[in-house]
Design an enzyme around this catalytic site. Structure first.
Site, short mmCIF file in Angstrom:
data_model
loop_
_atom_site.label_atom_id
_atom_site.label_comp_id
_atom_site.label_asym_id
_atom_site.label_seq_id
_atom_site.Cartn_x
_atom_site.Cartn_y
_atom_site.Cartn_z
N GLN A 199 98.84 84.93 88.50
CA GLN A 199 97.59 84.16 88.41
C GLN A 199 97.33 83.64 87.00
O GLN A 199 96.48 82.77 86.81
CB GLN A 199 96.40 85.01 88.87
CG GLN A 199 96.42 85.30 90.38
CD GLN A 199 95.23 86.14 90.78
OE1 GLN A 199 95.26 87.35 90.67
NE2 GLN A 199 94.17 85.49 91.21
N HIS A 248 96.16 92.78 98.37
CA HIS A 248 95.88 91.39 97.96
C HIS A 248 96.73 91.02 96.73
O HIS A 248 97.36 89.96 96.70
CB HIS A 248 94.38 91.27 97.67
CG HIS A 248 93.91 89.94 97.18
ND1 HIS A 248 92.98 89.18 97.86
CD2 HIS A 248 94.23 89.23 96.07
CE1 HIS A 248 92.76 88.06 97.18
NE2 HIS A 248 93.51 88.06 96.09
N GLU A 249 96.77 91.92 95.75
CA GLU A 249 97.53 91.62 94.51
C GLU A 249 99.03 91.61 94.78
O GLU A 249 99.76 90.79 94.22
CB GLU A 249 97.18 92.62 93.41
CG GLU A 249 95.71 92.66 93.00
CD GLU A 249 95.09 91.29 92.76
OE1 GLU A 249 95.79 90.38 92.29
OE2 GLU A 249 93.89 91.14 93.06
N GLY A 301 90.60 92.39 90.62
CA GLY A 301 92.06 92.45 90.58
C GLY A 301 92.63 91.16 90.05
O GLY A 301 92.04 90.08 90.21
N HIS A 349 100.12 88.38 96.16
CA HIS A 349 100.28 87.36 95.11
C HIS A 349 101.72 87.37 94.56
O HIS A 349 102.27 86.33 94.24
CB HIS A 349 99.32 87.63 93.94
CG HIS A 349 97.97 87.02 94.09
ND1 HIS A 349 97.78 85.67 94.30
CD2 HIS A 349 96.73 87.57 94.05
CE1 HIS A 349 96.47 85.42 94.37
NE2 HIS A 349 95.82 86.56 94.24
N CYS A 364 89.08 85.42 95.92
CA CYS A 364 90.20 85.44 94.98
C CYS A 364 89.86 84.55 93.78
O CYS A 364 89.30 83.47 93.96
CB CYS A 364 91.45 84.92 95.68
SG CYS A 364 92.89 84.80 94.60
N LEU A 365 90.18 85.03 92.60
CA LEU A 365 89.89 84.26 91.39
C LEU A 365 90.64 82.93 91.36
O LEU A 365 90.24 82.00 90.66
CB LEU A 365 90.22 85.08 90.14
CG LEU A 365 89.36 86.33 89.91
CD1 LEU A 365 89.91 87.15 88.75
CD2 LEU A 365 87.91 85.96 89.67
#
Ligand SMILES: [Zn+2]
Length: 147
Positions: free
Chosen positions: A51, A131-132, A46, A135, A89-90
């Site tokens: 991000q 999660h997204e 994701g 963000h 998470c990236l």
């Protein structure tokens, strides 16, 4: 398509609130195309626009049930059955932890053409969407790790 730089947790931008997409223009499509390439290269499941430093409420989620989706202006309509599972998470490389999330959600969102959709997500797919969406409100999973 171009690969974009993923910002990390120490960049203050990651804590900003993203704004709704109102103009479903070619510019938005280009950003989404670049996000696909960025996500594939980063080996994630994701990626939210914030991000890559773009403050729009949109994300790409690679789901098990519905394949890869672009979710724009998403709204969680129903959330049921909490579960706790490991996340990463990236934007937070090297960190993982257990987070409590709904096991089932019904999500309303728009696609890149502005068309509205409503879909159900279970398990890891629901976790990924939540999660997204966090963000988009400047929230990171590390804020929610269970001690
Ligand atoms: Zn993340």
């Amino acid at each position: 398509m171009a690969r974009l730089t993923i910002i990390k947790q120490d960049n203050p931008l990651i804590r900003k609130h993203s704004k709704p997409v109102e103009d479903f223009s070619p510019r938005i499509h280009t950003i989404l195309d670049d996000m696909h390439e960025t996500l594939l290269h980063a080996n994630g499941i994701g990626l939210a626009a914030i991000q890559v430093g773009i403050l729009y409420r949109m994300a790409i989620v690679m789901t098990q049930e519905h394949g890869t989706l672009e979710i724009i202006n998403p709204v969680i309509k129903t959330a049921k059955r909490q579960r706790t599972d490991a996340e990463g998470c990236l934007s937070c490389p090297g960190i993982s932890g257990r987070v409590r999330r709904p096991h089932f959600i019904t999500l309303e969102y728009q696609d890149r053409h502005g068309k509205k959709h409503t879909k159900d997500f279970h398990g890891i797919d629901a976790v990924c969407c939540c999660h997204e969406i966090d963000h988009m409100d400047g929230i990171l999973f590390i804020d929610k790790i269970e001690k």
